[in-house]
Design an enzyme around this catalytic site. Structure first.
Site, PDB file in Angstrom:
ATOM      1  N   GLU A 182       0.830  -1.222   0.000  1.00  0.00           N
ATOM      2  CA  GLU A 182       0.000   0.000   0.000  1.00  0.00           C
ATOM      3  C   GLU A 182       0.857   1.263   0.000  1.00  0.00           C
ATOM      4  O   GLU A 182       0.793   2.083   0.920  1.00  0.00           O
ATOM      5  CB  GLU A 182      -0.953  -0.001   1.191  1.00  0.00           C
ATOM      6  CG  GLU A 182      -1.942  -1.141   1.137  1.00  0.00           C
ATOM      7  CD  GLU A 182      -3.100  -1.016   2.127  1.00  0.00           C
ATOM      8  OE1 GLU A 182      -4.149  -1.562   1.876  1.00  0.00           O
ATOM      9  OE2 GLU A 182      -2.942  -0.359   3.152  1.00  0.00           O
ATOM     10  N   GLU A 374      -5.669  -8.227  -0.741  1.00  0.00           N
ATOM     11  CA  GLU A 374      -6.314  -7.972   0.555  1.00  0.00           C
ATOM     12  C   GLU A 374      -7.769  -7.619   0.315  1.00  0.00           C
ATOM     13  O   GLU A 374      -8.067  -6.767  -0.533  1.00  0.00           O
ATOM     14  CB  GLU A 374      -5.680  -6.786   1.291  1.00  0.00           C
ATOM     15  CG  GLU A 374      -4.365  -7.067   1.941  1.00  0.00           C
ATOM     16  CD  GLU A 374      -3.878  -5.905   2.802  1.00  0.00           C
ATOM     17  OE1 GLU A 374      -4.710  -5.218   3.427  1.00  0.00           O
ATOM     18  OE2 GLU A 374      -2.659  -5.700   2.842  1.00  0.00           O
TER      19      GLU A 374
HETATM   20  C1  BG6 Z   1      -4.425  -2.640   4.877  1.00  0.00           C
HETATM   21  C2  BG6 Z   1      -3.088  -3.100   5.363  1.00  0.00           C
HETATM   22  O1  BG6 Z   1      -4.393  -1.273   4.938  1.00  0.00           O
HETATM   23  O2  BG6 Z   1      -5.563  -2.935   5.586  1.00  0.00           O
HETATM   24  C3  BG6 Z   1      -3.121  -4.161   6.432  1.00  0.00           C
HETATM   25  O3  BG6 Z   1      -2.235  -3.504   4.318  1.00  0.00           O
HETATM   26  C4  BG6 Z   1      -4.294  -3.880   7.356  1.00  0.00           C
HETATM   27  O4  BG6 Z   1      -1.881  -4.180   7.074  1.00  0.00           O
HETATM   28  C5  BG6 Z   1      -5.576  -3.971   6.544  1.00  0.00           C
HETATM   29  O5  BG6 Z   1      -4.336  -4.715   8.467  1.00  0.00           O
HETATM   30  C6  BG6 Z   1      -6.841  -3.853   7.342  1.00  0.00           C
HETATM   31  O6  BG6 Z   1      -6.803  -2.713   8.132  1.00  0.00           O
HETATM   32  P1  BG6 Z   1      -7.053  -2.772   9.690  1.00  0.00           P
HETATM   33  O7  BG6 Z   1      -6.787  -1.406  10.158  1.00  0.00           O
HETATM   34  O8  BG6 Z   1      -8.453  -3.193   9.879  1.00  0.00           O
HETATM   35  O9  BG6 Z   1      -6.078  -3.760  10.225  1.00  0.00           O
END
Ligand code: BG6
Length: 476
Positions: A182, A374
């Site tokens: 990211e 993701e």
């Molecule tokens: C992304 C990241 O921004 O979102 C992860 O690459 C992160 O590291 C994921 O965990 C989800 O966000 P959060 O804040 O719910 O953990």
């Protein structure tokens, strides 16, 4: 709901990151890293954003990354669970400071290399393809304290040495690589994103974009090295994705959304097309940025990536007046609340069609294969009297998004694979909580770090197993 149509060989799996899963923060010769300094609780945001300097640990704070979910010691059990679900890909990251504890050493730490070799061999044992991020929100603290992290061009050398070590040490075990997780998040969360801490009165935009330039040069060089070490290596960039919608059809709102979209995509434009886009010049002018470039940089940047990977949790909304209240949390990227979509318990929009829109826009723009690395729903899970976790809300979210992903493939978008986020519960990057859970596997640990760390399969575990077994056809 339309049936997903996934090609043969489509990679199905899940994703973790070293900084949120491994723990063992000082074991095996590992050095302290940025995430190790980010506490849970009231001070978290100020440290994450680089507004409060945290160069030493405090006794009165709890640091969730220090133990995290203890993946460092439990990876065999965890990989076995992934194999049981039928994973054919597993995304994780290498903690830079396990290989180079300080970051500027001439030689890597053999214990760190041994750990990741064992981890990747464990994946291979089950026919799981590792997908490895070189830098996922963790920079060795020594590089932050002594060099100012990515604001310093010397980071390019440190990073490329580390990257070469990874490509050589894990050659034959890892083929898919991502350089920076990211990369655009550096703009919104500068310390956790890139180890940046600000000084009073400096132009923060200048610091952030200069740091990003160094990352882009380092990423392009790493891509070149990966291809030299093994021409079969496939290197991707990684975007915190989610298209910006105009809040209304008012031309000013449409223009605002286009600008936000460009801000989001600027670094990916460089990584995927090999040069800064034309609009960068006016953006830098408006923000008072004068990028310092070495004479060779423009040539280096031509080493573009093989594929474009991205995260997708939610779409975003922009208007000419972004301060009109009504804001919603779309990760750490500021967005207006979209009245047409539902929100998660953490206020993140839920918009499966937005995934189809995002995928089509990315492919229209880059014409390179995509990889969705993701996606998922952070939610509170309850264990019922029978000891089970009936996470139908998570299944609903994933079903709708996988279906939208299938629709985008039918639209003609080439997609290499899908790794849902936090396939085993882990520490939240934004809040430091454990209670914001994404996994198919529950981990017994709470926000204060209490619990046995025992793993427990959720209802979604069985559901995802059937999705994979049917190559995305059976989403029921
Ligand atoms: C992304 C990241 O921004 O979102 C992860 O690459 C992160 O590291 C994921 O965990 C989800 O966000 P959060 O804040 O719910 O953990």
């Amino acid at each position: 709901m339309s049936l997903a149509r996934f090609p043969q060989g489509f990679l199905w799996g899940g994703a973790l990151a070293a900084n949120q899963a491994e723990g063992a923060h000082l074991e095996g010769g590992k050095g302290l890293t940025t995430v190790d300094m980010i506490p849970h609780g009231a001070n978290r945001m100020a440290v994450k954003l680089g507004q409060e300097q945290r160069f030493t640990l405090r006794d009165d704070e709890f640091y969730p990354s220090h133990e995290a979910i203890d993946f460092y010691h439990r990876y065999k059990e965890d990989i076995a669970l992934m194999a049981e679900m039928g994973f054919t890909v597993f995304r994780t990251s290498i903690a830079w400071s396990r290989l180079y504890p300080k970051g500027d050493e001439a030689e890597p730490n053999p214990e760190g290399i041994a750990f990741y070799r064992a981890l990747f061999e464990e994946c291979r044992k089950y026919g799981i393809e590792p997908l490895v991020t070189l830098c996922h929100f963790d920079v060795p603290m020594h590089l932050v304290v002594e060099y100012g992290s990515w604001r310093n061009r010397q980071m390019v050398d440190f990073f490329t040495r580390y990257a070469r070590t990874c490509f050589e040490a894990f050659d034959g075990l890892v083929k898919y690589w991502l350089t920076f997780n990211e990369i655009n998040i550096l703009l919104h969360s500068p310390f956790s994103g890139a180890g940046l801490v600000f000084e009073e009165g400096e132009n923060r935009e200048q610091v952030k974009y200069q740091a990003a330039h160094h990352e882009l040069v380092a990423s392009a060089l790493a891509t070149k090295i990966a291809h030299e070490v093994n021409p079969h290596n496939q290197v991707g960039c990684m975007l915190a994705g989610g298209s910006f919608y105009p809040y209304s059809c008012k031309p000013e709102d449409v223009w605002a959304a286009l600008q936000k979209e460009r801000e989001n995509l600027l670094f990916i434009d460089v990584q995927a097309r090999g040069a800064y886009p034309a609009y960068a010049a006016s953006l830098f002018r408006e923000k008072g940025i004068q990028l310092v470039k070495a004479p060779e940089d423009d040539d280096i940047l031509k080493h573009s990536v093989d594929f474009v990977s991205f995260s997708y949790y939610a779409s975003r909304c922009a208007s000419a007046d972004m301060n009109a209240g009504n804001t919603s949390a779309a990760n750490v990227v500021k967005s207006l609340r979209n009245p047409h979509i539902q929100q998660s318990q953490w206020g993140w929009g839920i918009d499966p069609l937005g995934l189809r829109i995002t995928m089509n826009s990315l492919y229209d723009r880059y014409q390179k294969p995509l990889f969705l690395v993701e996606n998922g729903l952070g939610a509170i899970d309850e264990i019922n009297a029978a000891g089970e976790i009936e996470d139908d809300y998570r299944i609903d979210y994933l079903r709708a998004h996988i279906s939208a992903m299938g629709d985008a493939i039918a639209d003609g978008v080439p997609l290499l694979g899908y790794t849902s986020w936090g396939c085993i519960d882990l520490v939240s990057a934004s809040t430091g909580e454990m209670s914001k859970r994404y996994g198919f596997v529950h981990v017994d640990r709470d926000d204060a770090g209490r619990g046995t760390l025992a793993r427990r399969r959720k209802k979604s575990f069985w559901w995802y197993r059937q999705v994979i077994a049917s190559n995305g056809e059976d989403l029921a």
